[in-house]
Design a protein around this motif. Structure first.
Motif, PDB file in Angstrom:
ATOM      1  N   THR A 138      -1.516 -35.763 -35.876  1.00 43.86           N
ATOM      2  CA  THR A 138      -2.727 -36.243 -36.532  1.00 43.86           C
ATOM      3  C   THR A 138      -3.202 -35.289 -37.625  1.00 43.86           C
ATOM      4  O   THR A 138      -4.182 -35.567 -38.315  1.00 43.86           O
ATOM      5  CB  THR A 138      -3.858 -36.453 -35.506  1.00 43.86           C
ATOM      6  OG1 THR A 138      -4.138 -35.211 -34.851  1.00 43.86           O
ATOM      7  CG2 THR A 138      -3.448 -37.481 -34.470  1.00 43.86           C
ATOM      8  N   GLY A 139      -2.513 -34.172 -37.786  1.00 44.41           N
ATOM      9  CA  GLY A 139      -2.897 -33.230 -38.824  1.00 44.41           C
ATOM     10  C   GLY A 139      -2.332 -33.580 -40.181  1.00 44.41           C
ATOM     11  O   GLY A 139      -2.987 -33.390 -41.211  1.00 44.41           O
ATOM     12  N   ASP A 140      -1.093 -34.121 -40.210  1.00 42.39           N
ATOM     13  CA  ASP A 140      -0.487 -34.429 -41.514  1.00 42.39           C
ATOM     14  C   ASP A 140       0.040 -35.857 -41.606  1.00 42.39           C
ATOM     15  O   ASP A 140       0.805 -36.189 -42.514  1.00 42.39           O
ATOM     16  CB  ASP A 140       0.637 -33.443 -41.837  1.00 42.39           C
ATOM     17  CG  ASP A 140       1.786 -33.496 -40.831  1.00 42.39           C
ATOM     18  OD1 ASP A 140       1.765 -34.369 -39.940  1.00 42.39           O
ATOM     19  OD2 ASP A 140       2.693 -32.667 -40.930  1.00 42.39           O
ATOM     20  N   ASN A 141      -0.373 -36.728 -40.650  1.00 43.27           N
ATOM     21  CA  ASN A 141      -0.022 -38.155 -40.708  1.00 43.27           C
ATOM     22  C   ASN A 141       1.483 -38.397 -40.736  1.00 43.27           C
ATOM     23  O   ASN A 141       1.979 -39.248 -41.478  1.00 43.27           O
ATOM     24  CB  ASN A 141      -0.674 -38.827 -41.914  1.00 43.27           C
ATOM     25  CG  ASN A 141      -2.184 -38.811 -41.851  1.00 43.27           C
ATOM     26  OD1 ASN A 141      -2.762 -38.129 -41.008  1.00 43.27           O
ATOM     27  ND2 ASN A 141      -2.825 -39.542 -42.735  1.00 43.27           N
ATOM     28  N   THR A 142       2.228 -37.647 -39.927  1.00 43.23           N
ATOM     29  CA  THR A 142       3.667 -37.852 -39.833  1.00 43.23           C
ATOM     30  C   THR A 142       4.043 -38.162 -38.388  1.00 43.23           C
ATOM     31  O   THR A 142       3.322 -37.812 -37.443  1.00 43.23           O
ATOM     32  CB  THR A 142       4.463 -36.612 -40.289  1.00 43.23           C
ATOM     33  OG1 THR A 142       4.108 -35.489 -39.465  1.00 43.23           O
ATOM     34  CG2 THR A 142       4.190 -36.292 -41.746  1.00 43.23           C
ATOM     35  N   LEU A 143       5.196 -38.814 -38.233  1.00 40.50           N
ATOM     36  CA  LEU A 143       5.752 -39.092 -36.914  1.00 40.50           C
ATOM     37  C   LEU A 143       7.102 -38.386 -36.832  1.00 40.50           C
ATOM     38  O   LEU A 143       7.943 -38.538 -37.727  1.00 40.50           O
ATOM     39  CB  LEU A 143       5.935 -40.602 -36.707  1.00 40.50           C
ATOM     40  CG  LEU A 143       6.382 -41.029 -35.308  1.00 40.50           C
ATOM     41  CD1 LEU A 143       5.217 -40.925 -34.325  1.00 40.50           C
ATOM     42  CD2 LEU A 143       6.915 -42.457 -35.318  1.00 40.50           C
ATOM     43  N   VAL A 144       7.297 -37.611 -35.774  1.00 37.45           N
ATOM     44  CA  VAL A 144       8.550 -36.884 -35.587  1.00 37.45           C
ATOM     45  C   VAL A 144       9.293 -37.486 -34.404  1.00 37.45           C
ATOM     46  O   VAL A 144       8.726 -37.676 -33.327  1.00 37.45           O
ATOM     47  CB  VAL A 144       8.296 -35.384 -35.344  1.00 37.45           C
ATOM     48  CG1 VAL A 144       9.604 -34.664 -35.016  1.00 37.45           C
ATOM     49  CG2 VAL A 144       7.637 -34.748 -36.562  1.00 37.45           C
ATOM     50  N   TYR A 145      10.576 -37.806 -34.629  1.00 37.48           N
ATOM     51  CA  TYR A 145      11.419 -38.330 -33.560  1.00 37.48           C
ATOM     52  C   TYR A 145      12.801 -37.710 -33.705  1.00 37.48           C
ATOM     53  O   TYR A 145      13.499 -37.938 -34.696  1.00 37.48           O
ATOM     54  CB  TYR A 145      11.519 -39.858 -33.652  1.00 37.48           C
ATOM     55  CG  TYR A 145      12.343 -40.479 -32.554  1.00 37.48           C
ATOM     56  CD1 TYR A 145      11.939 -40.409 -31.223  1.00 37.48           C
ATOM     57  CD2 TYR A 145      13.541 -41.130 -32.845  1.00 37.48           C
ATOM     58  CE1 TYR A 145      12.687 -40.980 -30.217  1.00 37.48           C
ATOM     59  CE2 TYR A 145      14.299 -41.717 -31.846  1.00 37.48           C
ATOM     60  CZ  TYR A 145      13.870 -41.628 -30.526  1.00 37.48           C
ATOM     61  OH  TYR A 145      14.616 -42.183 -29.532  1.00 37.48           O
ATOM     62  N   GLY A 146      13.179 -36.888 -32.731  1.00 35.86           N
ATOM     63  CA  GLY A 146      14.436 -36.154 -32.842  1.00 35.86           C
ATOM     64  C   GLY A 146      14.382 -35.232 -34.044  1.00 35.86           C
ATOM     65  O   GLY A 146      13.466 -34.423 -34.192  1.00 35.86           O
ATOM     66  N   ASP A 147      15.367 -35.373 -34.930  1.00 32.84           N
ATOM     67  CA  ASP A 147      15.408 -34.561 -36.149  1.00 32.84           C
ATOM     68  C   ASP A 147      14.771 -35.264 -37.341  1.00 32.84           C
ATOM     69  O   ASP A 147      14.807 -34.741 -38.453  1.00 32.84           O
ATOM     70  CB  ASP A 147      16.862 -34.210 -36.498  1.00 32.84           C
ATOM     71  CG  ASP A 147      17.488 -33.302 -35.458  1.00 32.84           C
ATOM     72  OD1 ASP A 147      16.758 -32.496 -34.877  1.00 32.84           O
ATOM     73  OD2 ASP A 147      18.714 -33.412 -35.225  1.00 32.84           O
ATOM     74  N   ARG A 148      14.191 -36.440 -37.110  1.00 31.64           N
ATOM     75  CA  ARG A 148      13.614 -37.216 -38.201  1.00 31.64           C
ATOM     76  C   ARG A 148      12.104 -36.998 -38.309  1.00 31.64           C
ATOM     77  O   ARG A 148      11.387 -37.050 -37.318  1.00 31.64           O
ATOM     78  CB  ARG A 148      13.890 -38.704 -37.998  1.00 31.64           C
ATOM     79  CG  ARG A 148      15.366 -39.089 -37.945  1.00 31.64           C
ATOM     80  CD  ARG A 148      16.007 -39.015 -39.304  1.00 31.64           C
ATOM     81  NE  ARG A 148      15.389 -39.930 -40.252  1.00 31.64           N
ATOM     82  CZ  ARG A 148      15.752 -41.203 -40.389  1.00 31.64           C
ATOM     83  NH1 ARG A 148      16.720 -41.713 -39.642  1.00 31.64           N
ATOM     84  NH2 ARG A 148      15.162 -41.973 -41.277  1.00 31.64           N
ATOM     85  N   ARG A 149      11.628 -36.733 -39.509  1.00 30.31           N
ATOM     86  CA  ARG A 149      10.199 -36.705 -39.789  1.00 30.31           C
ATOM     87  C   ARG A 149       9.875 -37.912 -40.665  1.00 30.31           C
ATOM     88  O   ARG A 149      10.383 -38.030 -41.778  1.00 30.31           O
ATOM     89  CB  ARG A 149       9.796 -35.405 -40.480  1.00 30.31           C
ATOM     90  CG  ARG A 149       8.305 -35.321 -40.827  1.00 30.31           C
ATOM     91  CD  ARG A 149       7.977 -34.031 -41.538  1.00 30.31           C
ATOM     92  NE  ARG A 149       8.117 -32.890 -40.662  1.00 30.31           N
ATOM     93  CZ  ARG A 149       7.165 -32.443 -39.846  1.00 30.31           C
ATOM     94  NH1 ARG A 149       5.998 -33.047 -39.822  1.00 30.31           N
ATOM     95  NH2 ARG A 149       7.374 -31.400 -39.075  1.00 30.31           N
ATOM     96  N   ILE A 150       9.036 -38.790 -40.157  1.00 26.65           N
ATOM     97  CA  ILE A 150       8.734 -40.046 -40.826  1.00 26.65           C
ATOM     98  C   ILE A 150       7.384 -39.930 -41.524  1.00 26.65           C
ATOM     99  O   ILE A 150       6.353 -39.704 -40.873  1.00 26.65           O
ATOM    100  CB  ILE A 150       8.698 -41.212 -39.817  1.00 26.65           C
ATOM    101  CG1 ILE A 150      10.006 -41.257 -38.997  1.00 26.65           C
ATOM    102  CG2 ILE A 150       8.452 -42.543 -40.520  1.00 26.65           C
ATOM    103  CD1 ILE A 150       9.915 -42.133 -37.770  1.00 26.65           C
ATOM    104  N   GLU A 151       7.393 -40.070 -42.840  1.00 32.64           N
ATOM    105  CA  GLU A 151       6.152 -40.054 -43.612  1.00 32.64           C
ATOM    106  C   GLU A 151       5.504 -41.434 -43.525  1.00 32.64           C
ATOM    107  O   GLU A 151       6.148 -42.452 -43.784  1.00 32.64           O
ATOM    108  CB  GLU A 151       6.438 -39.691 -45.066  1.00 32.64           C
ATOM    109  CG  GLU A 151       7.079 -38.329 -45.262  1.00 32.64           C
ATOM    110  CD  GLU A 151       6.120 -37.185 -44.962  1.00 32.64           C
ATOM    111  OE1 GLU A 151       4.888 -37.421 -44.980  1.00 32.64           O
ATOM    112  OE2 GLU A 151       6.603 -36.061 -44.714  1.00 32.64           O
ATOM    113  N   LEU A 152       4.240 -41.465 -43.169  1.00 34.34           N
ATOM    114  CA  LEU A 152       3.519 -42.720 -42.999  1.00 34.34           C
ATOM    115  C   LEU A 152       2.469 -42.884 -44.094  1.00 34.34           C
ATOM    116  O   LEU A 152       1.801 -41.924 -44.479  1.00 34.34           O
ATOM    117  CB  LEU A 152       2.821 -42.756 -41.634  1.00 34.34           C
ATOM    118  CG  LEU A 152       3.711 -42.578 -40.400  1.00 34.34           C
ATOM    119  CD1 LEU A 152       2.848 -42.462 -39.154  1.00 34.34           C
ATOM    120  CD2 LEU A 152       4.705 -43.724 -40.260  1.00 34.34           C
TER     121      LEU A 152
END
Length: 223
Positions: A138-152
């Motif tokens: 909730t600090g930078d509006n990203t979702l992390v899954y495994g090695d992936r960082r998803i920009e939302l």
């Protein structure tokens, strides 16, 4: 009350630290599932992490890196592997300090108190929400899954935040549209559908298939 998370598979050491920390009015959680450390991290949302390097399944370097993907919480490494190479590696992975086993409990508590003062006199912890191994920062509006960082996008983030805060419960389309109204001048049914569709494509591309379930005529949920 500050929350301390202990990632240490030696139950005797973990319990000794817990008992000492609780004397200082610290709330303590000792990790139980060493295959799902980040899930326990997200659920407990600690202010500080004590991390051993020699752990089952994945070592402390791995979990240090995983935590750093989603949080800047202070990490204090506690390890008998106190040679310069391990200390440097731990710091390079994102650790903030290192204390070598065996250590004096009073020294450990002094380090913990100092790190908490340095960190939380000037900033607050950033909450992290977790579901199915996905971590929403909730600090930078990203979702992390495994090695992936998803920009939302702003709207995608608002939708996912609402759904993850209500895991297992349907969030109505009306409620989601109210949330999107805060960022857009006009939101209708089609706007919501488009945003959910884009969010689903990003989740599917990262390997999070069927992450969002549709309840036709009602709304959406994750479970």
């Amino acid at each position: 009350m500050y929350r301390i998370m202990i990632i240490e598979d030696d139950r005797g050491i973990a319990q000794a630290i817990r008992e000492q920390a609780e004397l200082w009015d610290l709330q303590v959680h000792c990790v139980e599932n060493f295959r799902a450390v980040t899930a326990e991290f997200a659920a407990f949302d600690p202010h500080l992490v004590l991390l051993d390097l020699g752990l089952p399944f994945f070592n402390g370097y791995h979990w240090c890196g995983e935590i750093r993907k989603v949080s800047q919480v202070p990490i204090l490494v506690i390890s008998s592997a106190g040679d310069n190479m391990n200390i440097v590696m731990a710091m390079n992975m994102g650790a903030d300090d290192f204390i070598v086993k065996p250590f004096d409990q009073s020294v450990l508590m002094a380090k913990i108190q100092a790190m908490l003062r340095r960190t939380y006199d000037f900033s607050a912890g950033v909450p992290v929400l977790e579901h199915r191994g996905a971590l929403l920062n909730t600090g930078d509006n990203t979702l992390v899954y495994g090695d992936r960082r998803i920009e939302l996008s702003k709207n995608e983030y608002r939708i996912l935040l609402a759904l993850m805060r209500s895991k297992g419960k349907v969030v109505s389309r009306e409620k989601l549209m109210e949330l999107l109204w805060e960022s857009d001048s006009f939101v209708d049914e089609n706007t919501l559908t488009v945003n959910v569709g884009r969010l689903r494509k990003k989740l599917d591309a990262a390997g999070l298939t069927d992450f969002i379930t549709t309840k036709f005529g009602v709304g959406y949920l994750i479970r």
